[in-house]
Design a protein around this motif. Structure first.
Motif, PDB file in Angstrom:
ATOM      1  N   PHE A  43       0.826  -1.209   0.000  1.00 44.42           N
ATOM      2  CA  PHE A  43       0.000   0.000   0.000  1.00 44.42           C
ATOM      3  C   PHE A  43       0.861   1.261   0.000  1.00 44.42           C
ATOM      4  O   PHE A  43       0.427   2.305  -0.486  1.00 44.42           O
ATOM      5  N   SER A  44       2.079   1.166   0.524  1.00 43.61           N
ATOM      6  CA  SER A  44       3.006   2.298   0.394  1.00 43.61           C
ATOM      7  C   SER A  44       3.369   2.507  -1.068  1.00 43.61           C
ATOM      8  O   SER A  44       3.493   3.643  -1.541  1.00 43.61           O
ATOM      9  N   ARG A  45       3.519   1.395  -1.802  1.00 44.27           N
ATOM     10  CA  ARG A  45       3.842   1.517  -3.217  1.00 44.27           C
ATOM     11  C   ARG A  45       2.635   2.004  -4.019  1.00 44.27           C
ATOM     12  O   ARG A  45       2.781   2.716  -5.012  1.00 44.27           O
ATOM     13  N   TYR A  46       1.432   1.622  -3.576  1.00 44.18           N
ATOM     14  CA  TYR A  46       0.235   2.161  -4.223  1.00 44.18           C
ATOM     15  C   TYR A  46       0.192   3.685  -4.064  1.00 44.18           C
ATOM     16  O   TYR A  46      -0.127   4.412  -5.010  1.00 44.18           O
ATOM     17  N   ARG A  47       0.515   4.154  -2.871  1.00 43.58           N
ATOM     18  CA  ARG A  47       0.492   5.602  -2.667  1.00 43.58           C
ATOM     19  C   ARG A  47       1.589   6.282  -3.485  1.00 43.58           C
ATOM     20  O   ARG A  47       1.388   7.371  -4.027  1.00 43.58           O
ATOM     21  N   GLU A  48       2.753   5.645  -3.578  1.00 43.21           N
ATOM     22  CA  GLU A  48       3.822   6.203  -4.406  1.00 43.21           C
ATOM     23  C   GLU A  48       3.371   6.288  -5.859  1.00 43.21           C
ATOM     24  O   GLU A  48       3.653   7.270  -6.559  1.00 43.21           O
ATOM     25  N   LEU A  49       2.670   5.257  -6.308  1.00 42.97           N
ATOM     26  CA  LEU A  49       2.130   5.264  -7.665  1.00 42.97           C
ATOM     27  C   LEU A  49       1.164   6.432  -7.854  1.00 42.97           C
ATOM     28  O   LEU A  49       1.218   7.157  -8.858  1.00 42.97           O
ATOM     29  N   CYS A  50       0.292   6.635  -6.860  1.00 35.51           N
ATOM     30  CA  CYS A  50      -0.712   7.696  -6.979  1.00 35.51           C
ATOM     31  C   CYS A  50      -0.093   9.083  -6.886  1.00 35.51           C
ATOM     32  O   CYS A  50      -0.616  10.047  -7.452  1.00 35.51           O
ATOM     33  N   ARG A  51       1.021   9.207  -6.185  1.00 37.91           N
ATOM     34  CA  ARG A  51       1.659  10.514  -6.030  1.00 37.91           C
ATOM     35  C   ARG A  51       2.408  10.957  -7.289  1.00 37.91           C
ATOM     36  O   ARG A  51       2.616  12.147  -7.500  1.00 37.91           O
ATOM     37  N   THR A  52       2.824  10.017  -8.095  1.00 33.66           N
ATOM     38  CA  THR A  52       3.686  10.324  -9.234  1.00 33.66           C
ATOM     39  C   THR A  52       2.953  11.195 -10.253  1.00 33.66           C
ATOM     40  O   THR A  52       1.814  10.917 -10.635  1.00 33.66           O
ATOM     41  N   ARG A  53       3.639  12.254 -10.690  1.00 31.46           N
ATOM     42  CA  ARG A  53       3.076  13.163 -11.690  1.00 31.46           C
ATOM     43  C   ARG A  53       3.800  12.980 -13.028  1.00 31.46           C
ATOM     44  O   ARG A  53       5.007  12.723 -13.068  1.00 31.46           O
ATOM     45  N   VAL A  54       3.043  13.141 -14.095  1.00 29.26           N
ATOM     46  CA  VAL A  54       3.595  13.018 -15.453  1.00 29.26           C
ATOM     47  C   VAL A  54       3.089  14.189 -16.290  1.00 29.26           C
ATOM     48  O   VAL A  54       2.155  14.895 -15.907  1.00 29.26           O
TER      49      VAL A  54
END
Length: 352
Positions: A43-54
């Motif tokens: 779930f930490s990696r899910y949040r990292e995924l959601c935080r990433t901007r492109v």
């Protein structure tokens, strides 16, 4: 997949049903073979995924500044997601007994609390510890078991939202707990209670004179001594009625004092100072009523006698000549009767 092709996390499934309010739901299946720490770390990696901007390459935004074209990467993948915050994740556990599965869900929730809890906010003006949570950087996580899904279906009351108690339907579980809307409802209820208590207090402070109901318990008013703070009391009066009442009492007291002065002026004077039996005018000890018939001294002389510990006043006994003269005519002595009485009560031989 994170931008750049670096693999961080991949859900076991994605469920999209916009028609019922679920634009996207990432599904993570746990068959109880992995340590709970590793499950929680996902779930930490899910949040990292959601935080990433492109960079958004939509031609419609080609005229915007580069910084304004940066968006969350997951929005490019799921542009129809309309819920506030990050896309939710569903944890489905299986292949263990009910007690073990319940404990596993609880352990994952405790280990991943930083990912789903949200940040605590409160109003500076509040005089209590109440507040709400903002979920703009939190991943909503709901959990259930495969057995419950098989029995009730995905829309049944089988979902436990991390941070809430009980199990709910999916739509209810996806609602953020303890959010600003819930806080606003509690705050509105508190304000209603405060307003009700204030009105009850104001109703209890109705003016006994004119019936005025105040807006505030205390107000600043102008009186003889300048600006004063006037506080209403139950059964009391408003400032205007208080002033009128005070002035009326002062007039009545002045009239009573003048009547007492007139009455005492007609009585015999003080034996000791020969002044008015009512005392000196405007002194603190001046009588506000007519003196008693047996009073011999004014209040100042009575106080002075007590301060010197002189004992009770004893008038001089009548002489033989005065007694003989009294047989012929009434003596011209305002204290004659008291002198005769004192002579009987305090014989000359008994006096010091």
């Amino acid at each position: 997949m994170l931008p750049g092709g670096k693999r961080k996390v991949r859900p076991d499934g994605v469920w999209q049903v916009p028609g019922i309010g679920v634009p996207v739901l990432m599904v993570e299946v746990d068959r109880s073979t992995m340590a709970v720490e590793r499950v929680a770390a996902k779930f930490s990696r899910y949040r990292e995924l959601c935080r990433t901007r492109v960079r958004d390459n939509d031609p419609a935004r080609s005229g915007q500044e580069p910084a304004d074209r940066m968006v969350h990467g997951w929005r490019c993948t799921w542009p129809r997601h309309s819920r506030a915050g990050y896309p939710p994740v569903a944890l489905v556990v299986t292949d263990a007994g009910p007690v073990a599965l319940a404990g596993r869900q609880q352990a994952v929730a405790e280990l991943s609390v930083d990912c789903w809890l949200g940040r605590w906010c409160r109003e500076v003006r509040d005089d209590n510890d109440d507040g709400w949570r903002e979920y703009d950087d939190a991943v909503p996580i709901v959990a259930t078991t495969l057995e419950l899904l098989a029995e009730h279906g995905p829309l049944g009351p089988v979902w436990w939202r991390f941070g809430r108690s009980g199990r709910h339907s999916l739509i209810e579980a996806l609602e953020n707990p303890d959010n600003r809307a819930a806080y606003d409802l509690r705050q509105a209820a508190r304000e209603d209670e405060e307003h009700k208590a204030h009105r009850e207090l104001m109703d209890s402070l109705v003016c006994a004179g004119c019936g005025d109901v105040p807006e505030e318990e205390s107000t600043w008013e102008y009186g003889r001594q300048g600006q004063v703070e006037w506080t209403r009391r139950p059964g009391g009066r408003c400032w205007s009625c208080h002033q009128e009442h005070t002035e009326r009492l002062e007039r009545e007291a002045e009239e009573q004092l003048e009547a007492a002065r007139t009455a005492n002026a007609a009585l015999r004077p003080c034996w000791t100072c020969r002044g008015s039996i009512g005392g000196k005018e405007d002194s603190k000890l001046e009588l506000r009523e007519k003196a008693r018939p047996d009073q011999l001294e004014c209040p100042e002389c009575v106080q002075a006698r007590a301060a010197k510990d002189l004992g009770p006043l004893m008038l001089p006994a009548p002489t033989k000549r005065e007694l003989v003269a009294a047989l012929v005519s009434t003596p011209d002595d305002p204290w004659w009767e008291e002198r005769v009485l004192h002579a009987k009560l305090f014989p000359p031989k008994a006096r010091v």
